[in-house]
Write a protein that holds these residues in place. Structure first.
Motif, PDB file in Angstrom:
ATOM      1  N   GLU A  38       3.080   3.666   1.763  1.00 54.01           N
ATOM      2  CA  GLU A  38       3.055   4.971   1.106  1.00 54.01           C
ATOM      3  C   GLU A  38       3.008   4.830  -0.414  1.00 54.01           C
ATOM      4  O   GLU A  38       3.582   3.903  -0.980  1.00 54.01           O
ATOM      5  CB  GLU A  38       4.298   5.774   1.493  1.00 54.01           C
ATOM      6  N   GLY A  39       2.327   5.774  -1.052  1.00 52.08           N
ATOM      7  CA  GLY A  39       2.339   5.867  -2.510  1.00 52.08           C
ATOM      8  C   GLY A  39       1.232   5.116  -3.196  1.00 52.08           C
ATOM      9  O   GLY A  39       0.559   5.651  -4.080  1.00 52.08           O
ATOM     10  N   THR A  40       1.021   3.886  -2.830  1.00 52.04           N
ATOM     11  CA  THR A  40       0.033   3.029  -3.487  1.00 52.04           C
ATOM     12  C   THR A  40      -1.306   3.089  -2.765  1.00 52.04           C
ATOM     13  O   THR A  40      -1.361   3.419  -1.573  1.00 52.04           O
ATOM     14  CB  THR A  40       0.536   1.578  -3.509  1.00 52.04           C
ATOM     15  N   PRO A  41      -2.400   2.777  -3.469  1.00 48.42           N
ATOM     16  CA  PRO A  41      -3.715   2.814  -2.817  1.00 48.42           C
ATOM     17  C   PRO A  41      -3.808   1.901  -1.597  1.00 48.42           C
ATOM     18  O   PRO A  41      -4.503   2.215  -0.632  1.00 48.42           O
ATOM     19  CB  PRO A  41      -4.667   2.354  -3.934  1.00 48.42           C
ATOM     20  N   ARG A  42      -3.107   0.761  -1.660  1.00 50.95           N
ATOM     21  CA  ARG A  42      -3.075  -0.159  -0.528  1.00 50.95           C
ATOM     22  C   ARG A  42      -1.612  -0.490  -0.231  1.00 50.95           C
ATOM     23  O   ARG A  42      -0.769  -0.447  -1.133  1.00 50.95           O
ATOM     24  CB  ARG A  42      -3.847  -1.446  -0.848  1.00 50.95           C
ATOM     25  N   PRO A  43      -1.280  -0.817   1.014  1.00 49.15           N
ATOM     26  CA  PRO A  43       0.109  -1.154   1.346  1.00 49.15           C
ATOM     27  C   PRO A  43       0.623  -2.327   0.511  1.00 49.15           C
ATOM     28  O   PRO A  43      -0.116  -3.282   0.248  1.00 49.15           O
ATOM     29  CB  PRO A  43       0.045  -1.531   2.827  1.00 49.15           C
ATOM     30  N   ILE A  44       1.859  -2.217   0.086  1.00 49.55           N
ATOM     31  CA  ILE A  44       2.495  -3.284  -0.679  1.00 49.55           C
ATOM     32  C   ILE A  44       3.619  -3.868   0.167  1.00 49.55           C
ATOM     33  O   ILE A  44       4.600  -3.192   0.464  1.00 49.55           O
ATOM     34  CB  ILE A  44       3.065  -2.767  -2.017  1.00 49.55           C
TER      35      ILE A  44
END
Length: 315
Positions: free
Chosen positions: A54-60
């Motif tokens: 969630e939140g970022t363009p790609r999963p972190i």
């Protein structure tokens, strides 16, 4: 208008610190030091980066960032959601419960078992190991303990379970993020973390302990908030430079303006200041379930861990 840039001429052989090709960094990447230590990660859902999509363009995912930073050194990710600090001892092979089979099995070799411990069967825990020579997996995914034998025809009898992950962890450095799910048991969390610390080959140098961060359920003055602060304070004093204070990281100006999240302008958000006043992590770093970090939160934590590992000369 300036003219085109001139191409950079390659350095002549032998003009650097030695005559080997490439840079120091590239040579280290392709030919790592023989004394590089594998790294194992122990903990629950925060360590497995639940919410990181969630939140970022790609999963972190924290373990993926650490694997990149440590490459080609192996990083073993043993974070399992919903587990307590005692489950880490089980997985590490420090707790070796006696297992007794109950009645009934199925054609997969799964045998319902009883453990002589009060450790609950929580979360997606599947721990490989053996019971007195019978290899298999201790499985909690059904909500009750089962032992799934590698050989469905094997006969399981009462015996002592030992995790095979102990062999993976032996000789490695470790990152511990234990006890959030049983944080009210302050003394137990501290004891279990210390046992994991002591299990390292070189306890004074081979372990990094991560502090816990406050969710919406851990506001200042709440029972879990006070327990969380007590655990963090004790571990900060006990482990010194081998402790990463994530509570401070996620609530301080220094942390909230750090390079990975500087563009979010967190300190310009009213929600950030309201969260800090209550002693909880700003919502822009938290997943929608309110109990896990989102991708930005994981990115900030990953940055802090890598920075500390470099200070400790792990990387």
């Amino acid at each position: 208008m300036p003219g085109p840039l001139s191409p950079v001429a390659p350095a002549e052989p032998g003009t650097g610190s030695d005559s080997a090709p490439g840079t120091d960094a590239s040579r280290h990447l392709l030919n790592p030091a023989r004394n590089a230590h594998p790294i194992t990660l122990w903990g629950s859902s925060s360590m497995s980066s639940e919410g990181g999509a969630e939140g970022t363009p790609r999963p972190i995912r924290i373990h993926e960032h650490l694997a990149l930073a440590a490459a080609p050194t192996p990083v073993h990710a043993f974070g399992v959601g919903a587990t307590q600090s005692g489950h880490a001892l089980l997985m590490r092979g420090l707790a070796r419960p006696r297992i007794s089979p109950d009645q009934g099995t199925d054609n997969s070799g799964a045998v319902p078992v009883h453990l002589d411990t009060d450790l609950p069967a929580f979360g997606p825990l599947r721990c490989p190991g053996e019971v007195d020579g019978v290899a298999g997996t201790l499985d909690a995914t059904s909500g009750s303990w089962q032992f799934v034998t590698d050989d469905a025809a094997a006969s399981l009898r009462s015996g002592t379970f030992r995790s095979s992950l102990a062999e993976v962890a032996d000789g490695s450095r470790q990152v511990l993020w234990l006890g959030k799910n049983n944080i009210l048991q302050v003394d137990t969390v501290l004891e279990h973390t210390q046992r994991m610390w002591d299990a390292a080959a070189d306890p004074a140098n081979d372990t990094l302990v991560l502090g816990h961060w406050p969710t919406e359920h851990d506001a200042a003055g709440s029972p879990t908030g006070e327990a969380l602060t007590a655990v963090n304070s004790a571990q900060k004093q006990r482990y010194g430079a081998h402790f990463v204070d994530l509570q401070s990281l996620l609530l301080s100006e220094e942390g909230l303006t750090a390079p990975p999240v500087a563009h979010l302008r967190l300190l310009e958000q009213a929600s950030t200041h309201e969260a800090i006043e209550r002693g909880v992590t700003p919502p822009l770093l938290v997943a929608t379930d309110h109990i896990h970090l989102n991708g930005w939160g994981n990115l900030l934590v990953s940055w802090a861990i890598v920075r500390r590992m470099r200070e400790l000369v792990w990387l």
